[in-house]
Write a protein that holds these residues in place. Structure first.
Motif, short mmCIF file in Angstrom:
data_model
loop_
_atom_site.label_atom_id
_atom_site.label_comp_id
_atom_site.label_asym_id
_atom_site.label_seq_id
_atom_site.Cartn_x
_atom_site.Cartn_y
_atom_site.Cartn_z
N GLU A 1 -71.63 38.58 52.47
CA GLU A 1 -72.22 39.43 51.43
C GLU A 1 -71.73 39.02 50.05
O GLU A 1 -72.52 39.02 49.08
N ALA B 1 -73.68 36.03 49.11
CA ALA B 1 -75.07 36.36 48.83
C ALA B 1 -75.22 37.04 47.46
O ALA B 1 -76.16 36.76 46.72
N TRP C 1 -80.87 41.96 44.50
CA TRP C 1 -80.86 40.57 44.92
C TRP C 1 -80.27 39.75 43.78
O TRP C 1 -80.22 40.23 42.63
N GLY D 1 -80.01 34.97 52.84
CA GLY D 1 -80.78 36.09 53.33
C GLY D 1 -82.11 35.72 53.95
O GLY D 1 -82.74 36.54 54.60
N ARG E 1 -76.72 38.72 59.46
CA ARG E 1 -77.09 39.10 58.09
C ARG E 1 -78.34 38.33 57.67
O ARG E 1 -78.48 37.14 57.92
N GLY E 2 -79.26 39.03 56.97
CA GLY E 2 -80.49 38.40 56.50
C GLY E 2 -81.50 38.23 57.63
O GLY E 2 -81.40 38.85 58.68
N LEU F 1 -83.85 40.62 53.14
CA LEU F 1 -83.23 39.77 52.14
C LEU F 1 -82.10 40.46 51.37
O LEU F 1 -81.37 39.81 50.63
N PRO G 1 -78.58 41.70 50.35
CA PRO G 1 -77.25 41.25 50.75
C PRO G 1 -76.54 42.22 51.69
O PRO G 1 -75.63 41.83 52.42
N THR H 1 -78.06 44.09 54.17
CA THR H 1 -78.73 44.28 55.46
C THR H 1 -77.86 43.72 56.59
O THR H 1 -77.40 42.59 56.52
#
Length: 242
Positions: free
Chosen positions: A123, A126, A134, A169, A203-204, A221, A223, A225
């Motif tokens: 994360e 990202a 984002w 992502g 992740r992603g 997408l 960061p 999720t």
């Protein structure tokens, strides 16, 4: 074993896999109330984040992350074959530049000289120092953010975030942590979490759902999720600084 390129990459000489240096830092991990409010102002085609989704991304906390190397993009089919010569990927078809979707990742993980990123490292990488939904801002991402083939360097470079990482992502990247409910009592130094009989975190994953089907797959997408490993996942390895 490691070579520094003129374009700012670290190259793993035996495999040719390119890495970016992710600097040390501190960030707020999880989906904040301000980010939730921003999301609420965007147009949803169907649903959106549920209360349970939000619970899994909280409580938001400050996490310290040491510097590390992260692969420029998830490993492609061609790159996986460096370690597993007989690897075949039904999702990639004839495109060896496509990201490898591993149904049984343990064999590759045992062969790699690298490790998986922790959830916090992923994360942090990202977000890349940004505080928006984002790294490009708070606007809903478009199709150009969903990239899962890396044969064209020009396209790949266009999708980089501020840390120089491509398509964060876009694919479902496997992490070192197991899936644990929320972040209560989670470490603040980016260590992975472990638990018995639990699947790893992914992740992603927006590219795994493309073309989008009229629901909100673009939320993959984010960061923040996170979900459990299911049918397959991609591998974006990390390594210590040389």
């Amino acid at each position: 074993m490691w070579e520094r390129t003129d374009t700012g990459f670290w190259r793993h000489a035996p495999s040719g896999v390119l890495f970016r240096e992710v600097p040390a830092g501190t960030f707020r991990m999880g989906l904040s109330e301000a980010e939730e409010a921003t999301l609420a102002g965007l147009e949803f085609e169907e649903g959106g984040l549920t209360a349970e989704d939000l619970r899994q991304m909280r409580p938001v906390r400050e996490v310290r992350v040491d510097a590390f190397l992260m692969a420029w993009h998830p490993l492609t089919v061609a790159q996986v074959r460096h370690w597993l010569p007989d690897y075949d990927d039904e999702y990639a078809g004839d495109d060896d530049h496509r990201v490898a979707r591993l149904e049984w990742p343990d064999e590759l993980l045992e062969a790699l000289p690298f490790r998986l990123p922790t959830e916090a490292e992923w994360e942090y990488a990202a977000r890349a120092g940004t505080t928006t939904l984002w790294h490009r801002g708070d606007m809903r991402p478009g199709e150009d953010a969903v990239l899962d083939s890396f044969g064209d360097p020009a396209v790949t470079t266009a999708s980089e975030n501020p840390f120089g990482l491509a398509a964060m992502g876009a694919t479902g990247d496997l992490c070192a942590d197991v899936y644990v409910d929320g972040y209560a009592d989670a470490p603040t130094d980016a260590r992975p979490r472990h638990a018995e009989d639990a699947e790893r975190v992914v992740r992603g994953g927006a590219a795994d759902l493309y073309p989008w089907q009229g629901v909100d797959e673009w939320l993959m997408l984010l960061p923040t999720t996170r979900y459990e490993f299911g049918e397959f996942a991609s591998i974006r390895p990390v390594a210590p600084l040389p």
